[in-house]
Design an enzyme around this catalytic site. Structure first.
Site, PDB file in Angstrom:
ATOM      1  N   ASP A  35      37.331  42.755  33.581  1.00 14.89           N
ATOM      2  CA  ASP A  35      37.123  40.999  33.469  1.00 14.89           C
ATOM      3  C   ASP A  35      37.661  40.673  32.211  1.00 14.89           C
ATOM      4  O   ASP A  35      36.500  40.895  31.351  1.00 14.89           O
ATOM      5  CB  ASP A  35      36.706  40.512  34.818  1.00 14.89           C
ATOM      6  CG  ASP A  35      37.249  39.366  35.001  1.00 14.89           C
ATOM      7  OD1 ASP A  35      37.575  38.466  34.014  1.00 14.89           O
ATOM      8  OD2 ASP A  35      36.064  38.532  35.872  1.00 14.89           O
ATOM      9  N   GLY A  87      47.253  38.101  34.573  1.00 17.77           N
ATOM     10  CA  GLY A  87      48.646  38.722  33.821  1.00 17.77           C
ATOM     11  C   GLY A  87      49.027  38.047  32.169  1.00 17.77           C
ATOM     12  O   GLY A  87      50.453  38.337  32.567  1.00 17.77           O
ATOM     13  N   ASP A 147      42.663  33.049  39.461  1.00 17.79           N
ATOM     14  CA  ASP A 147      41.946  33.440  40.158  1.00 17.79           C
ATOM     15  C   ASP A 147      42.548  32.575  41.226  1.00 17.79           C
ATOM     16  O   ASP A 147      43.319  30.473  41.303  1.00 17.79           O
ATOM     17  CB  ASP A 147      40.772  32.402  39.994  1.00 17.79           C
ATOM     18  CG  ASP A 147      39.720  33.190  38.883  1.00 17.79           C
ATOM     19  OD1 ASP A 147      40.405  34.326  38.386  1.00 17.79           O
ATOM     20  OD2 ASP A 147      38.647  33.119  38.823  1.00 17.79           O
TER      21      ASP A 147
HETATM   22  C1  GLA Z   1      36.441  35.751  36.890  1.00 18.23           C
HETATM   23  C2  GLA Z   1      37.772  37.424  38.034  1.00 18.23           C
HETATM   24  C3  GLA Z   1      37.016  36.232  39.499  1.00 18.23           C
HETATM   25  C4  GLA Z   1      36.043  36.774  39.311  1.00 18.23           C
HETATM   26  C5  GLA Z   1      35.089  35.800  38.066  1.00 18.23           C
HETATM   27  C6  GLA Z   1      32.986  36.825  38.132  1.00 18.23           C
HETATM   28  O1  GLA Z   1      37.218  34.694  37.241  1.00 18.23           O
HETATM   29  O2  GLA Z   1      38.907  36.131  37.365  1.00 18.23           O
HETATM   30  O3  GLA Z   1      37.838  37.294  40.310  1.00 18.23           O
HETATM   31  O4  GLA Z   1      35.583  38.081  39.428  1.00 18.23           O
HETATM   32  O5  GLA Z   1      34.982  35.917  37.456  1.00 18.23           O
HETATM   33  O6  GLA Z   1      32.645  36.309  37.937  1.00 18.23           O
END
Ligand code: GLA
Length: 668
Positions: free
Chosen positions: A399, A458, A479
């Protein structure tokens, strides 16, 4: 005389009061509104604080969060709506933007234009004479709904004497179950293909429903693999590349079934989209080894594993958090990460998950910190990839989070000072790709298969380069939340990435928001039942990774019905690996089509509108469908009609925000 005067006076004041009655917005039932986050604030912001716009505090109003919609029945009773609008100061430091809009009888009456944080409360006054229905809308202002805490303050209606007005939500709340119960005779519910690299540990649990106990046999199992005939779990290792065609057989006292299955031993893995569970949307930063173990147990006990759900993915917060401050405890002398106290032994947790025939996933960031402020892999990528392999991890979600801070230069070279979320730079064709390439190649060199999922929302059209960095899937959008606005906007943003989906490469529109979600604030998904059918149908036709985000110990019958429909799952897991796209839009009805390996087509008629769709459909050439077809309702698992699509039409009756999900099978 005096009494007469009083009568006249009270008659006129009475009339005047009647004609001019004031109804405050905050007195109406706001609970029916839909909004992007949280619950409606009555005389408070969405976070429950005093309504504050550009330093000015307001006593009355409706605090909401974009995207937000509130529908009010006026029935000609209101003459005017006045209010002030603006963003709440409580999100200082963030960069929200919104647009307030007012619609009367589906016609735009007023709009605030884009408003930013710090803009003074904007006054509005809208005449409403004769109007039947009003909608108060807050859109995301074009930059996503993040931190969009939006306030309607001092908001009031002048009515013809009506003491209140009715709010409503046109989407039905009725839960209904469509998925038929699995029969007692065995059924094998796996995809038709499974990919593994030569030399990697092999683990596959044959998903089968039917009365237990069941006995499994695999005909033609290649050397190096063995089957546990009681559990249906296949383990071992294949040394040679090749396609091994086998026959899976499941038998119980009620009957016997067999299914052809291809084991494709080569470079590509994740030949069908990942199916499993992720901890984030239900446990957030409170995830623990015990909760993960219980999720694995629940995946088996609920029967979900018998429908093909197999990954148990730990998201953020198995690492120490930066609040912990003691850097010396976060990594050992050689830079290997030390999980936090909630995860005392990840290796034994992984063994436990594997012993059940399931797989286990983990989460990290290329930056120094994850989005939740846990320790990321920056500077220690090699050690982390090795740890993941040593522990027996099968999947990594990687991430972006604080990597934007790395690109900006670490403040005073101190990772503790990097802001935990900095999205900048992810779209850069070199800088945005580099950290993902690094981890991708490290994972490729581990002695086991680790499915690699990129999570950078993306940026830089990740679908164009995700495969080049050895990733199997990538998030295409921001998200997801359990709101209609979120599901709708994510769904409508998928088509551009569709041509890049293929076996081993999947576009990920984020997790499934059904069941009980929300850590710290557990609640049933705020999506209405029809919206949940639409959500699952579209994620199925998109060939999206399917990751359940709810608490698996609290599955209700409605949610199980959404997650155990083998025909809906089979479209998602189809071996051809195409992603369905929208081929036709009729008003707010979008028609998605996905070609399947057997030559048939899955078609989702998705109604994004607030009115039900009732029509005779006959535009089949637009969907690439011709001639005689058997049409099967996938949710009901029933053939509903045979149709000559050249000259006959199909009646459609689709609820608001609902779906009809069909399979068209050509008749020769
Ligand atoms: C981001 C990701 C989420 C999750 C959080 C965790 O927002 O997109 O899916 O993994 O981090 O902190």
């Amino acid at each position: 005389m005096y009494r007469f005067k009083l009568f006249i006076l009270s008659f006129f004041t009475g009339c005047w009061l009647n004609a001019q009655n004031v109804v405050w917005l905050d007195e109406l039932d706001l609970s029916v509104s839909t909004q992007g986050h949280g619950t409606p604030g009555i005389n408070t912001s969405v976070a429950g604080k005093p309504l504050t716009i550009a330093g000015e505090v307001f006593k009355r109003g409706f605090g909401t969060h974009a995207e937000s919609s509130l529908l009010i029945k006026l029935d000609g009773k209101a003459s005017k709506f006045t209010a002030f609008v603006g963003l709440d100061d409580e999100v200082k430091g963030q960069n929200p933007a919104v647009e307030f809009e007012i619609y009367g009888d589906n016609r735009k009456l007023w709009s605030s234009g884009i408003m930013k944080l710090g803009d003074k409360a904007k006054p509005l006054s809208v005449p409403l004479k004769g109007m039947k229905q009003l909608e108060l809308l807050v859109t995301d202002g074009g930059n996503g709904p993040y931190y969009d805490h939006a306030n309607w303050v001092n908001a009031r209606f002048e009515t013809d004497g009506a003491m209140t007005l009715k709010t409503f939500n046109p989407i039905s709340s009725e839960e209904y179950i469509l998925t038929p119960k699995s029969p007692a005779i065995p059924r094998i519910n796996s995809a038709a293909v499974f990919g593994v690299r030569p030399g990697s540990p092999f683990l596959f649990r044959i998903p089968a429903t039917g009365e237990k106990p069941m006995k499994f046999v695999v005909k033609g199992l290649p050397n190096g693999l063995r089957l546990d005939s009681k559990t249906g779990v296949i383990t071992g290792k294949l040394d040679k590349k090749g396609i091994y065609e086998v026959e899976l057989i499941a038998e119980n006292t009620k009957g016997k079934i067999s299914k052809k299955f291809k084991i494709n031993c080569g470079e590509k893995i994740a030949l069908t989209p990942t199916m499993g569970w992720n901890s984030w949307n239900c446990f957030g930063l409170e995830v623990s080894a015990d909760k993960v173990k219980r999720a694995a147990d629940a995946l088996i006990k609920s029967g979900l594993a018998d429908h093909g759900w197999s990954y148990i993915n730990i998201d953020d917060s198995w690492q120490y958090n930066r609040d912990f401050k003691d850097q010396a405890k976060m990594r050992d002398g050689k830079g290997f990460i030390i999980p936090n106290e909630k995860f005392p032994d990840i290796k034994s947790l992984a063994d436990y998950v594997h012993d059940n025939g399931l797989k286990i996933g983990i989460y990290s960031s290329p930056g120094p910190w994850t989005c939740g402020g846990s320790l990321g892999s920056f500077g220690y990528e090699k050690q982390d990839a090795e740890s993941f392999a040593k522990w027996g991890i099968d999947y990594l979600k990687y991430d972006w989070c604080s990597y934007g801070g790395v690109l900006e230069g670490l403040p005073e070279n101190d990772p503790f000072k990097v802001p935990s979320l900095a999205f900048q730079g992810g779209g850069d064709p070199e800088k945005g790709v580099k950290p993902f390439k690094l981890m991708g190649s490290l994972l490729r060199h581990q002695p086991r298969d680790i499915v690699y999922n990129l999570c950078q929302y993306g940026m830089g059209d990740v679908w164009r380069w995700g495969d080049n960095v050895d990733a199997q899937s990538w998030r295409t959008t921001n998200d997801i939340t359990d709101t209609w606005a979120s599901v709708k906007s994510i769904a409508l943003a998928q088509d551009k990435a569709a041509p890049f989906a293929k076996p081993g490469n999947w576009n990920d529109p984020d997790m499934l928001v059904v069941g009980e979600v929300g850590w710290g604030n557990p609640h049933k998904s705020r999506l209405k039942p029809d919206e949940q059918y639409l959500h699952i149908s579209l994620w199925s036709i998109f060939s999206a990774p399917l990751l359940i985000g709810c608490d698996l110990e609290k599955l209700d019958d409605f949610t199980l019905n959404l997650l155990t429909n083998d025909e809906v799952i089979a479209v998602n897991q189809d071996a051809l690996g195409k992603q369905g796209v929208c081929l036709q839009t009729v008003d707010e009805l979008k028609i998605y089509v996905k070609a399947l390996e057997d030559g048939s087509k899955a078609v989702a008629f998705a109604n994004f509108g607030r009115e039900k769709v009732n029509m005779s459909y006959n535009d089949f050439s637009k969907l690439g469908i011709a001639g005689k077809q058997t049409i099967r309702d996938l949710w009901r698992q029933k053939d509903i009609t045979k149709l000559n699509t050249t000259n006959e039409s199909l009646p459609l009756d689709i609820p608001a925000h609902g779906v009809a999900y069909y399979k068209f099978n050509g008749i020769k």
